[in-house]
Every structure is written in structure tokens, then in C-alpha cells.
Design a protein around this motif. Sequence first.
Motif, PDB file in Angstrom:
ATOM      1  N   GLY A 124     -11.500 -14.307   6.011  1.00 37.04           N
ATOM      2  CA  GLY A 124     -11.233 -15.595   7.634  1.00 37.04           C
ATOM      3  C   GLY A 124     -12.350 -14.997   8.807  1.00 37.04           C
ATOM      4  N   SER A 125     -12.961 -13.747   9.347  1.00 33.45           N
ATOM      5  CA  SER A 125     -14.076 -13.512  10.161  1.00 33.45           C
ATOM      6  C   SER A 125     -14.533 -13.129   9.789  1.00 33.45           C
ATOM      7  CB  SER A 125     -13.002 -12.406  11.578  1.00 33.45           C
ATOM      8  OG  SER A 125     -13.664 -12.430  12.372  1.00 33.45           O
ATOM      9  N   TYR A 126     -16.587 -13.316   9.853  1.00 32.01           N
ATOM     10  CA  TYR A 126     -16.868 -13.388   8.700  1.00 32.01           C
ATOM     11  C   TYR A 126     -18.053 -12.401   9.456  1.00 32.01           C
ATOM     12  CZ  TYR A 126     -14.239 -16.044   6.051  1.00 32.01           C
ATOM     13  OH  TYR A 126     -13.339 -16.729   5.088  1.00 32.01           O
ATOM     14  N   MET A 127     -17.962 -11.596   9.502  1.00 28.88           N
ATOM     15  CA  MET A 127     -18.682 -10.033  10.774  1.00 28.88           C
ATOM     16  C   MET A 127     -18.317  -8.525  10.553  1.00 28.88           C
ATOM     17  SD  MET A 127     -19.318 -10.534  14.719  1.00 28.88           S
ATOM     18  CE  MET A 127     -20.312  -9.102  15.572  1.00 28.88           C
ATOM     19  N   ILE A 128     -19.586  -7.965   9.859  1.00 31.42           N
ATOM     20  CA  ILE A 128     -19.097  -6.547   9.818  1.00 31.42           C
ATOM     21  C   ILE A 128     -18.652  -6.103  11.310  1.00 31.42           C
ATOM     22  CG2 ILE A 128     -20.108  -4.460   9.183  1.00 31.42           C
ATOM     23  CD1 ILE A 128     -20.274  -6.633   7.309  1.00 31.42           C
ATOM     24  N   ARG A 129     -17.352  -5.384  11.501  1.00 30.24           N
ATOM     25  CA  ARG A 129     -16.856  -5.178  12.162  1.00 30.24           C
ATOM     26  C   ARG A 129     -16.837  -3.742  12.666  1.00 30.24           C
ATOM     27  NH1 ARG A 129     -16.089  -9.790  15.885  1.00 30.24           N
ATOM     28  NH2 ARG A 129     -15.079 -11.395  14.384  1.00 30.24           N
ATOM     29  N   ASP A 130     -17.035  -3.078  11.533  1.00 30.75           N
ATOM     30  CA  ASP A 130     -16.671  -1.410  11.690  1.00 30.75           C
ATOM     31  C   ASP A 130     -15.638  -0.839  12.557  1.00 30.75           C
ATOM     32  OD1 ASP A 130     -19.388  -0.556  10.771  1.00 30.75           O
ATOM     33  OD2 ASP A 130     -20.557  -1.572  12.012  1.00 30.75           O
ATOM     34  N   PHE A 131     -14.606  -1.148  11.915  1.00 32.77           N
ATOM     35  CA  PHE A 131     -13.172  -0.844  12.326  1.00 32.77           C
ATOM     36  C   PHE A 131     -13.241   0.779  12.711  1.00 32.77           C
ATOM     37  CE2 PHE A 131     -11.527  -4.569  10.435  1.00 32.77           C
ATOM     38  CZ  PHE A 131     -11.652  -5.847  11.776  1.00 32.77           C
ATOM     39  N   ALA A 132     -13.547   1.700  11.579  1.00 32.63           N
ATOM     40  CA  ALA A 132     -13.788   2.544  11.801  1.00 32.63           C
ATOM     41  C   ALA A 132     -14.256   3.978  12.949  1.00 32.63           C
ATOM     42  CB  ALA A 132     -14.221   3.120  10.280  1.00 32.63           C
ATOM     43  N   LYS A 133     -15.051   2.854  13.773  1.00 28.21           N
ATOM     44  CA  LYS A 133     -15.025   3.590  14.116  1.00 28.21           C
ATOM     45  C   LYS A 133     -13.910   3.460  15.166  1.00 28.21           C
ATOM     46  CE  LYS A 133     -16.078  -1.337  16.706  1.00 28.21           C
ATOM     47  NZ  LYS A 133     -16.791  -2.524  17.293  1.00 28.21           N
ATOM     48  N   ASN A 134     -12.512   3.576  15.651  1.00 27.09           N
ATOM     49  CA  ASN A 134     -11.801   3.224  16.252  1.00 27.09           C
ATOM     50  C   ASN A 134     -11.112   4.613  15.556  1.00 27.09           C
ATOM     51  OD1 ASN A 134     -12.398   1.720  18.642  1.00 27.09           O
ATOM     52  ND2 ASN A 134     -11.828   0.107  17.114  1.00 27.09           N
ATOM     53  N   ILE A 135     -10.986   4.836  14.482  1.00 32.52           N
ATOM     54  CA  ILE A 135      -9.799   6.144  14.368  1.00 32.52           C
ATOM     55  C   ILE A 135     -10.494   7.830  15.143  1.00 32.52           C
ATOM     56  CG2 ILE A 135      -9.902   7.895  11.879  1.00 32.52           C
ATOM     57  CD1 ILE A 135      -9.632   4.750  10.389  1.00 32.52           C
ATOM     58  N   HIS A 136      -9.359   7.907  14.954  1.00 36.81           N
ATOM     59  CA  HIS A 136     -10.099   9.329  15.891  1.00 36.81           C
ATOM     60  C   HIS A 136      -9.004  10.510  14.979  1.00 36.81           C
ATOM     61  CE1 HIS A 136     -12.514   7.679  18.802  1.00 36.81           C
ATOM     62  NE2 HIS A 136     -11.214   6.710  18.964  1.00 36.81           N
ATOM     63  N   GLN A 137      -8.918  11.572  15.040  1.00 35.34           N
ATOM     64  CA  GLN A 137      -8.573  13.048  14.891  1.00 35.34           C
ATOM     65  C   GLN A 137      -7.672  12.792  13.362  1.00 35.34           C
ATOM     66  OE1 GLN A 137      -7.874  15.682  17.783  1.00 35.34           O
ATOM     67  NE2 GLN A 137      -9.052  14.381  18.338  1.00 35.34           N
ATOM     68  N   LEU A 138      -8.680  12.406  12.755  1.00 32.61           N
ATOM     69  CA  LEU A 138      -8.154  11.989  10.919  1.00 32.61           C
ATOM     70  C   LEU A 138      -8.240  13.850  10.453  1.00 32.61           C
ATOM     71  CD1 LEU A 138      -7.520  10.475   8.217  1.00 32.61           C
ATOM     72  CD2 LEU A 138     -10.193  10.558   8.415  1.00 32.61           C
ATOM     73  N   SER A 139      -7.269  13.897  10.136  1.00 29.39           N
ATOM     74  CA  SER A 139      -6.893  15.437   9.052  1.00 29.39           C
ATOM     75  C   SER A 139      -6.405  14.711   7.860  1.00 29.39           C
ATOM     76  CB  SER A 139      -5.873  16.113   9.967  1.00 29.39           C
ATOM     77  OG  SER A 139      -4.716  15.676   9.909  1.00 29.39           O
ATOM     78  N   ALA A 140      -6.001  16.427   6.904  1.00 28.13           N
ATOM     79  CA  ALA A 140      -5.169  16.471   5.832  1.00 28.13           C
ATOM     80  C   ALA A 140      -4.351  17.402   5.821  1.00 28.13           C
ATOM     81  CB  ALA A 140      -5.912  15.356   4.656  1.00 28.13           C
ATOM     82  N   THR A 141      -3.714  17.135   4.873  1.00 27.84           N
ATOM     83  CA  THR A 141      -2.270  18.357   4.941  1.00 27.84           C
ATOM     84  C   THR A 141      -2.009  18.303   3.750  1.00 27.84           C
ATOM     85  OG1 THR A 141      -0.716  17.273   6.371  1.00 27.84           O
ATOM     86  CG2 THR A 141      -1.969  18.769   7.186  1.00 27.84           C
ATOM     87  N   ASP A 142      -1.893  18.994   2.918  1.00 30.89           N
ATOM     88  CA  ASP A 142      -1.141  19.586   1.470  1.00 30.89           C
ATOM     89  C   ASP A 142       0.374  19.096   1.124  1.00 30.89           C
ATOM     90  OD1 ASP A 142       0.305  21.947   2.147  1.00 30.89           O
ATOM     91  OD2 ASP A 142      -1.914  22.799   0.553  1.00 30.89           O
ATOM     92  N   ALA A 143       1.549  19.456   0.195  1.00 26.80           N
ATOM     93  CA  ALA A 143       2.881  19.473  -0.100  1.00 26.80           C
ATOM     94  C   ALA A 143       2.904  20.643   1.141  1.00 26.80           C
ATOM     95  CB  ALA A 143       3.424  19.631  -1.109  1.00 26.80           C
ATOM     96  N   ASN A 144       2.154  21.892   1.226  1.00 29.19           N
ATOM     97  CA  ASN A 144       2.922  23.322   2.351  1.00 29.19           C
ATOM     98  C   ASN A 144       2.055  23.550   3.768  1.00 29.19           C
ATOM     99  OD1 ASN A 144       4.036  24.342   0.169  1.00 29.19           O
ATOM    100  ND2 ASN A 144       1.752  24.967  -0.799  1.00 29.19           N
ATOM    101  N   LYS A 145       2.001  21.955   3.817  1.00 25.79           N
ATOM    102  CA  LYS A 145       1.123  21.363   5.404  1.00 25.79           C
ATOM    103  C   LYS A 145       0.044  22.192   5.515  1.00 25.79           C
ATOM    104  CE  LYS A 145       5.365  19.647   6.449  1.00 25.79           C
ATOM    105  NZ  LYS A 145       5.441  17.660   6.353  1.00 25.79           N
ATOM    106  N   HIS A 146      -0.919  22.557   4.760  1.00 29.29           N
ATOM    107  CA  HIS A 146      -1.957  23.836   5.272  1.00 29.29           C
ATOM    108  C   HIS A 146      -2.486  22.368   5.315  1.00 29.29           C
ATOM    109  CE1 HIS A 146       0.204  27.415   2.555  1.00 29.29           C
ATOM    110  NE2 HIS A 146       0.141  27.411   4.561  1.00 29.29           N
ATOM    111  N   ASN A 147      -4.243  22.682   6.126  1.00 27.59           N
ATOM    112  CA  ASN A 147      -4.419  21.533   6.325  1.00 27.59           C
ATOM    113  C   ASN A 147      -5.654  21.428   5.108  1.00 27.59           C
ATOM    114  OD1 ASN A 147      -4.958  20.923   9.199  1.00 27.59           O
ATOM    115  ND2 ASN A 147      -5.410  22.573   9.435  1.00 27.59           N
ATOM    116  N   VAL A 148      -5.750  20.483   4.721  1.00 29.24           N
ATOM    117  CA  VAL A 148      -7.640  20.757   3.473  1.00 29.24           C
ATOM    118  C   VAL A 148      -8.463  19.735   4.210  1.00 29.24           C
ATOM    119  CG1 VAL A 148      -6.930  19.519   1.255  1.00 29.24           C
ATOM    120  CG2 VAL A 148      -4.950  19.893   2.178  1.00 29.24           C
ATOM    121  N   ALA A 149      -9.446  19.977   3.398  1.00 30.26           N
ATOM    122  CA  ALA A 149     -10.667  19.347   3.697  1.00 30.26           C
ATOM    123  C   ALA A 149     -11.352  18.053   3.466  1.00 30.26           C
ATOM    124  CB  ALA A 149     -12.232  20.248   3.178  1.00 30.26           C
TER     125      ALA A 149
END
Length: 592
Positions: A41-66
Amino acid sequence: MTVYYTISADNFNSHLFDVSICFDTVANKAYHLTLPAWLPGSYMIRDFAKNIHQLSATDANKHNVALTKLDKQSWQVIAPNNKLTISYQVFSFDLSVRTAYLDNQRGFFNGSSTFLAIKELQYSPCELLINQVKQQDNWRVATGLTRAAGTKKYQFGQYHADNYDELIDCPVAIGDFDAFEFDVNGVCHHMVFTSKHYGDRERITKDVSKLCQHHINLFNDVPFNEYWFITHLLADGFGGLEHKNSTILQASRFDLPNPNKPEELTDAYQTFLSLCSHEYFHAWNVCRIKPIEFIPYDLSKESYTEQLWAFEGITSYYDDFSLFRAGIIDFNAYLLILSKAMTRVNRGNGELKQSVADSSYYAWTKFYQQGPEAVNHIVSYYVKGAIISLWLDLTIRDKSAQKYSLDTLMREIWLNFGAKNIGTTTQDYIHIANKLCGEDISEDFHSLLYKSERIELTALLAKFGIAKVNHKFKSLMNVETVGCKDYIPYLGLQYQASEVGLKVTQVLENSPANIAGLAVNDVIIAIDQLKVTSTVLQSLAEHLPANTAVECCYFRDDRLINTNIEFKDSPDTGIALEVIDTNKASLWQSLC
């Protein structure tokens, strides 16, 4: 396999939503995270990902994953065991209808700018937990998402979507908002205002209900179980964005009807109703009836189509026409709206240089990123698309002896394409139009879509009791028109008051202003040695003899420039529509 999303809004003073995504994995399998670059409905590239910060991943044991970066909006993660949790923050300080906003007064988010997709699980069910905001006990939730068991309407809690596409198609508003409900055709409709207002709720309910009923009657179908009008009220604002069972609107606070004047219909309130009508019509036309290029959507890059003339143009035709059909305005008031739309197209040269098909195709740049030359080089697929829709409606009515109309065509498109999730092509519209007309109108239809030329409607309108008359412009601002043979001064520009003088906002090609060298963003400070205001400029123009040239002083950036500008007689490029036969005009007005 279900994907579990959680969103919290406790960091409202920092304008940060906290988001987490939890999902079961297969050990050592690669999973890809991505965020859309635009939203339907809004035909323009907005690049929403520019507003994402502090992205991280952890496994079932709460260990950081790359996490491995793949591009500006995509990442890859290798699952070490059977569960992954993705965590990040979204900076949200854009109070438009497109992205996300959060402060201590209210919150709002579109899923397309907020929720990462797990590419391998994008067709899996999604559960969204919207957490209660700390220190904001009076806040509530408004969204078209399905409420899970135990979550009541307007409550924080668990919500459900069948897949990622549905998750991001249901925007969410949170805050201490005003909400009221009304029934249309057995379906509950919600009207939500996200900030303070003084509007007449009963009047809004009455008028919007009529518009909703009109659209339901036209399509003879209701494709949703409930519907949400969510409106951001600002000091000054306008806009809307459609979704399958909701819309996000933006309006000025005092656009709403005055409860002390229950019979008054202001231009501002009429515009608000037209906006509601437009976005509600989209629930069928573009949310479900879609061009073939949009099935499925690819939100990672531009998706080009030549058909926006139909999806925005036909919708724009009906948004105001339904105000008349619903009894909110009379026919003369509708003709005035249509006259202004035709004037907007006719006063510039854009439609002589760009077809509506090209306007649709290049929406991503030329329409959504308009430059100062736009009025002279491009045409709006909204406005000219609406005029083509008028031509199509009257042509079908005329050639079918009033048996069919554009209403019929839209029902055919709905039954054969939208209801079946089959994408349309331009030829589909032409084929159905030929069938309804009982003859081949392909050549004329094709020319209107693909040629850069004016639409000649005089003879066709006359068959329906309407005279199309060319008018001059009433004032220098080129907005209102008047039927007059007398001299009316004209410069061919539009402007707005600035801190000093008048700031130029539009210059028409080959106009006196254009010949004098004026351009958009120039600031006129004096004319004929008089300090300039809009009143002074208009008054001076009216007192000077025809074809008088005077000195004009203006700033371009910080440079003072002097030129001579000549007041010319207004061209008759304004359009006025007048009823000359009420019986014939009634043939156009009915739903059929």
C-alpha cells in the motif's frame, strides 16, 4: 511449528520497543532473519531495518549464538540445539501510518517495520504476546489480530496470526485511547482515536456506517469478521494505509464533526469521511483483489505493476462518489469534488508526458519521491485513475443501456479474482468491460491507460445530463475556478506564507512565473517594490492593468535575485461540471 513473538513498550521515554522471537529449531540448520524493505500500500523502499538495534541470538541454554550479516535487512544464524531466541530493540519515533511510534502518550507499530521474519518459518502460525506497559495502567490495545483464548478485546495479552503475512498486516495501537463500536451488516466495526479529540461520536458512527454499508452492498460480500479504524489525531495531518481488516488513518484533531453543530458538514470532516471510505474500499480492492505481480508479495525489493490506476484510481473514484450515494452530500457537492480533481490533472502538463500505466510502474520513484518538477512531468494514478474510472463507469452504463456499470465490473473482479486469491492483469479489466458493454472497447480503454493525452469526456458526460465547462482560475493560487470572460490575473504558481515573504511551492510550465525564472523553494519578498504577503500579491494583481510586468525580488537560498514578472490573463484550464438534465443525471447515480 509456531513462532512466538513478544513485544514490550516499557522504554517509552527512549522510544524503543523491545522484541523477542522464540522458535524451535533443527540443530546445525541455518535460519535466515529478514525485515521487509517496504509495506503493501506504500510503494517506496523504506529500509525499516535501519531502526533495529541490539540484535542478538541465544540458544536453549541462554548462550549467545553468532549472527552473520547478509545484507542491510537480513541475517543468518546456525542453530546449535533445538531452540533459538532472537532479541532486539526497534527505535520508534515516526507517527505516520507506515512504521512505529512510542512515547509516554501512546504507542503504535506496523509489524512490517517491527517483526523480523524467520524465512524458513514464514508460513507457520505466529503467537504475539503484547505485554502490559509498566506505569501505564490505563493503556489498552487496539488491533485486528485474532485474540487468543483468555485475551479480551482491548486487553494486553496473547494474539494469534495464521502466518507472518497476517502478523504484519494487523497494525497495533496501544495507549489511553478513545474507542467506540458500531454494527454494519452484522459485523462489528471499531473506531479508535489514539489521542484527545472533541468530535461527535454519534455523527461519526452514523456517517461512517453508511459508507461501510455502501461498499458492502457494492461487492455483495464481507471478507472480514470485524474491522478497525485506528486514527492518529495530530495538530495537522492527513493519510491512510489499508489492511485486510483494519486501516491506520492520520487526521487533524479538529477535522472531526463539532458536537455543537450537528448539521454542519465542514470541508475537513468531509475529507475525513472520504479517507475512511477510501481505506475501507481497499479491504476489497488491493488487500484482496491484487495485481498478479503482488501474489505473493516480495517485500525485500520493489514489485512493479502497471495496474495501480485500478487499485488506487477506482478506489479514489468511489471514495467520494459513495459520500453522495450514502446521502452525506448532494450531487452538486459531489460534482464540485470531481471538478476539482479534473482541474488538478488538467492545469499541468504531466498527463501529456506520462501515461497512468507508467505512473503506476514508476510509483517507487517518480510518484512517491516527487521532485519540484512533478506537476509538469508526471500524472497521478490516483486522480487520473479516478477519471478513467468515471469514463469506464459511464461507458459501461451507456453501452449496456444502464444494465451494467463499474459496480458490476468490480463485483466480477471480486468474484473471479479477489475472492479466489488470483492476481489480475490489465487485460482482465478490458475483457470484463468488453463483456459488459456488449462490444469491443479495447482500443479506447488501452489508449486511456497507455497514451499520454487528455481524456475527452464532454460528449460522454452530456449523455448523463452533465455539462463539462472550462473555467478560469479565481485567484493567483490556481485552486478555485470561476466561469468568466473578464480579465483575471494569473501567474501560474502556488505558494505559502514563510517567515519573510511567500515561499514558492509549485510553478507550472510555460506560465508567467516559469518564464520569469521562479522555481520551487524561492522566497518572494517584494513585488513592484511592495513587501509581499498573499493579500498584497492578490490585491496588486487585481489593481494592475492586464499584461503588466513588474519587478519581483526573491531569495534563492541566500542569494537575492531580481526579475520582471508579467501578470497574464488566466487560462481556462479549470474544469467545472454542471447538471443540465436531472433525469439523465439520475442514470449515473444509482448502484447497479
